[in-house]
Scaffold this motif. Structure first.
Motif, mmCIF file in Angstrom:
data_model
loop_
_atom_site.group_PDB
_atom_site.id
_atom_site.type_symbol
_atom_site.label_atom_id
_atom_site.label_comp_id
_atom_site.label_asym_id
_atom_site.label_seq_id
_atom_site.Cartn_x
_atom_site.Cartn_y
_atom_site.Cartn_z
ATOM 1 N N CYS A 355 0.865 -1.229 0.002
ATOM 2 C CA CYS A 355 0.029 0.157 0.036
ATOM 3 C C CYS A 355 1.101 1.192 0.109
ATOM 4 C CB CYS A 355 -0.954 0.282 1.304
ATOM 5 S SG CYS A 355 -2.154 1.310 1.169
ATOM 6 N N ARG A 356 1.966 1.277 0.981
ATOM 7 C CA ARG A 356 2.669 2.384 0.872
ATOM 8 C C ARG A 356 3.163 2.660 -0.254
ATOM 9 N NH1 ARG A 356 5.876 0.578 4.616
ATOM 10 N NH2 ARG A 356 7.478 -0.162 2.851
ATOM 11 N N ASP A 357 4.037 1.905 -0.746
ATOM 12 C CA ASP A 357 5.017 1.870 -2.164
ATOM 13 C C ASP A 357 4.205 1.806 -3.381
ATOM 14 O OD1 ASP A 357 6.879 2.495 -0.232
ATOM 15 O OD2 ASP A 357 7.953 0.555 -0.751
ATOM 16 N N GLY A 358 3.202 0.817 -3.317
ATOM 17 C CA GLY A 358 2.326 0.450 -4.369
ATOM 18 C C GLY A 358 1.545 1.658 -5.070
ATOM 19 N N THR A 359 0.662 2.288 -4.062
ATOM 20 C CA THR A 359 -0.067 3.536 -4.487
ATOM 21 C C THR A 359 0.634 4.698 -4.988
ATOM 22 O OG1 THR A 359 -0.204 3.959 -2.057
ATOM 23 C CG2 THR A 359 -2.190 2.824 -2.858
ATOM 24 N N ALA A 360 1.885 4.932 -4.117
ATOM 25 C CA ALA A 360 2.847 5.958 -4.732
ATOM 26 C C ALA A 360 3.240 5.617 -6.138
ATOM 27 C CB ALA A 360 3.962 6.213 -3.849
ATOM 28 N N TRP A 361 3.575 4.320 -6.359
ATOM 29 C CA TRP A 361 4.270 3.882 -7.472
ATOM 30 C C TRP A 361 3.316 4.095 -8.725
ATOM 31 C CZ3 TRP A 361 6.241 -1.626 -8.595
ATOM 32 C CH2 TRP A 361 6.950 -1.876 -9.937
ATOM 33 N N ALA A 362 1.934 3.858 -8.279
ATOM 34 C CA ALA A 362 0.930 3.741 -9.335
ATOM 35 C C ALA A 362 0.476 5.231 -9.920
ATOM 36 C CB ALA A 362 -0.558 3.262 -8.595
ATOM 37 N N VAL A 363 0.726 6.186 -8.663
ATOM 38 C CA VAL A 363 0.592 7.586 -9.088
ATOM 39 C C VAL A 363 1.787 8.127 -10.049
ATOM 40 C CG1 VAL A 363 0.296 9.936 -8.031
ATOM 41 C CG2 VAL A 363 -0.722 8.162 -6.918
ATOM 42 N N GLU A 364 2.705 7.804 -9.877
ATOM 43 C CA GLU A 364 3.910 8.130 -10.590
ATOM 44 C C GLU A 364 3.588 7.410 -12.001
ATOM 45 O OE1 GLU A 364 8.729 6.939 -10.934
ATOM 46 O OE2 GLU A 364 7.929 7.246 -8.971
ATOM 47 N N THR A 365 3.260 6.314 -12.214
ATOM 48 C CA THR A 365 3.371 5.737 -13.556
ATOM 49 C C THR A 365 1.971 6.556 -14.321
ATOM 50 O OG1 THR A 365 3.914 3.604 -12.631
ATOM 51 C CG2 THR A 365 3.028 3.582 -14.521
ATOM 52 N N LEU A 366 1.138 6.843 -13.503
ATOM 53 C CA LEU A 366 -0.319 7.223 -14.251
ATOM 54 C C LEU A 366 0.139 8.695 -14.618
ATOM 55 C CD1 LEU A 366 -3.007 5.863 -11.966
ATOM 56 C CD2 LEU A 366 -2.792 5.471 -14.323
ATOM 57 N N THR A 367 0.838 9.334 -13.458
ATOM 58 C CA THR A 367 1.210 10.890 -14.242
ATOM 59 C C THR A 367 1.972 10.888 -15.396
ATOM 60 O OG1 THR A 367 1.220 11.267 -11.708
ATOM 61 C CG2 THR A 367 2.419 12.738 -13.048
ATOM 62 N N ARG A 368 3.027 9.814 -15.518
ATOM 63 C CA ARG A 368 3.581 9.843 -16.742
ATOM 64 C C ARG A 368 2.985 9.575 -17.949
ATOM 65 N NH1 ARG A 368 7.456 6.859 -13.919
ATOM 66 N NH2 ARG A 368 6.770 4.954 -14.880
ATOM 67 N N ILE A 369 1.950 8.632 -17.933
ATOM 68 C CA ILE A 369 0.931 8.504 -18.986
ATOM 69 C C ILE A 369 0.133 9.696 -19.139
ATOM 70 C CG2 ILE A 369 -1.038 6.955 -19.770
ATOM 71 C CD1 ILE A 369 0.475 4.605 -17.996
ATOM 72 N N GLU A 370 -0.638 10.210 -18.342
ATOM 73 C CA GLU A 370 -1.380 11.070 -18.485
ATOM 74 C C GLU A 370 -0.848 12.436 -18.964
ATOM 75 O OE1 GLU A 370 -5.061 13.505 -17.964
ATOM 76 O OE2 GLU A 370 -4.417 11.714 -18.618
ATOM 77 N N ASN A 371 0.444 12.623 -18.927
ATOM 78 C CA ASN A 371 1.612 13.698 -19.404
ATOM 79 C C ASN A 371 2.041 13.486 -20.837
ATOM 80 O OD1 ASN A 371 0.733 15.203 -17.051
ATOM 81 N ND2 ASN A 371 2.530 14.800 -16.091
ATOM 82 N N GLY A 372 1.633 12.202 -21.347
ATOM 83 C CA GLY A 372 2.108 11.766 -22.628
ATOM 84 C C GLY A 372 3.548 11.379 -22.597
#
Length: 432
Positions: A355-372
């Motif tokens: 939870c601690r690292d997985g949610t943060a990792w998901a945010v980082e990954t989704l941010t890259r995708i959303e920003n192209g």
């Protein structure tokens, strides 16, 4: 049978009923009936027959949960020890605002419900654990509690029945994790709000190590009406196998977002198009979360789905709190999921690694995708994260709840993720 709205019929958000007004419309009658004409076991039996399930999201049978509270015979080391009832009013699930309606609009109903629930399990102390931001609800609840003490519905020897109950209002310091019952118990004890390992379960060893039941606001609010009207009446209201009513909600770009108390078992179409007025002009339904932010997406093909516990589960999601969050065809599903994951990452207690690292990792990954700036490896990583944070691999259900909108978005809106990667921008907003 004519449909009734037992939970919300006396709601007044501008000026809720005081104790005298509440008594005039039948309030506290269930307390008189239960405490003077019924045993605790009889109250439990009526609730069991009614089929009442938890309205906080899990849908667990209420009377069955109560039955796990142990009874210690005289001579047992734990004979005569305190038992506690806690109302979980820490409503922090995004897209859910049903309990606030009840708390602000008819506070005496919850006080009455706490008396009935406490009597049923033999609790002599009860707590309302309230979301800290609900300032108006806190004022109105405390006023209702004070009135109940003054009129003898709380305190010693209630209605000369021999039953004693003290009721306390506790306003939370905040954090979504407090909605998890064992984290709530830790917070109420003054500890850090981390979930506890189970067993022992709270019904056996909860608040201060004593038998404890935690029920949701809406769940408890059904109790006076079941006592007054009977189990058969409660079951007859419903349109499906789930008894009673449900406070359903709709938010997002519908014409009339809001809350409605409706029979259990209505369809998604009824809720969104008859009560919420359908989509705003020029928009089409792309998907929806049926029960708050921590449920799986469903799509327009599920419009005729019955909003019941079993039916929504079979469709691949959860009824949850019954608060539908609508996604329209002009809003980006990647951006929506990113917004939700940011919330879950912020609210993680940090106790377990997934939870601690997985949610943060998901945010980082989704941010890259959303920003192209994403690539195919990012998509693969998101699928791996969904497994990494799933049930049985975390300390509590926060991370699996965060995974639900993500895994279902990858399933239903895969093309949108692919377009973000191939076009190197968000196709909905043209961001590079």
């Amino acid at each position: 049978m004519t449909f009734e709205k037992p939970l919300t019929q006396h709601i007044n958000l501008q000026q809720p009923l005081n104790l005298a007004g509440y008594v005039d419309v039948g309030g506290y009658q269930s307390v008189k009936t239960a405490l003077t004409k019924m045993s605790a076991k009889q109250v439990q039996e009526v609730v069991k027959e009614s089929g009442l399930k938890g309205r906080g999201g899990a849908g667990f049978p209420t009377a069955m949960k109560w039955s796990f509270v142990p009874e210690f015979d005289e001579g047992h080391p734990r004979f005569g020890e305190d038992k506690y009832l806690i109302c979980n009013a820490d409503e922090m699930e995004p897209g859910t605002f049903k309990d606030r309606w009840l708390l602000e609009g008819v506070p005496h109903q919850l006080v009455e419900s706490m008396i009935i629930g406490s009597y049923a399990i033999g609790a002599n102390k009860a707590f309302i654990f309230l979301r800290g931001e609900y300032h108006l609800a806190a004022q109105r609840l405390q006023s209702a509690i004070d009135e109940a003490y003054q009129q003898g519905y709380l305190g010693k020897d209630i209605l000369k029945s021999g039953f004693n109950l003290d009721l306390y209002l506790h306003t939370s310091a905040g954090r979504y994790i407090c909605g998890e019952e064992t984290a709530l118990i830790n917070a109420l004890e003054g500890q850090r709000a981390n979930p506890r390992a189970k067993p022992p379960f709270p019904q056996v060893s909860g608040l201060f190590g004593k038998p404890t039941i935690v029920n949701n606001v809406e769940t408890l609010s059904n109790l006076p009406h079941i006592i007054n009207q009977g189990a058969a009446w409660f079951k007859d209201i419903s349109k499906n196998q789930d008894a009673g009513t449900k406070i359903y909600g709709a938010s997002g770009r519908v014409k009339r977002p809001g809350l409605w108390e409706l029979p259990m078992g209505i369809t998604v179409r009824e809720l969104l198009f008859e009560h919420a007025g359908g989509m705003q002009d020029g928009l089409n339904l792309k998907g929806f979360l049926p029960g708050g932010a921590s449920t799986d997406f469903l799509t327009a093909e599920h419009l005729d789905l019955v909003m019941g516990y079993d039916e929504v589960s079979k469709a691949g999601s959860r009824l949850g709190t019954g608060g539908i969050i609508v996604l329209d065809d002009q809003n980006c599903p990647v951006g929506m999921v990113l917004n939700l994951l940011k919330f879950f990452a912020q609210e993680s207690c940090g106790f377990c690694t997934p939870c601690r690292d997985g949610t943060a990792w998901a945010v980082e990954t989704l941010t890259r995708i959303e920003n192209g700036q994403g690539n195919q490896q990012d998509l693969d990583n998101l699928h791996k994260l969904c497994d990494f944070m799933w049930l049985g691999k975390t300390h509590c259900a926060l991370a699996p709840g965060a995974v639900e909108p993500l895994q279902s978005a990858l399933k239903y809106f895969h093309d949108d993720f692919e377009q973000h990667i191939s076009k190197h921008c968000c196709p909905y907003h043209g961001r590079h």
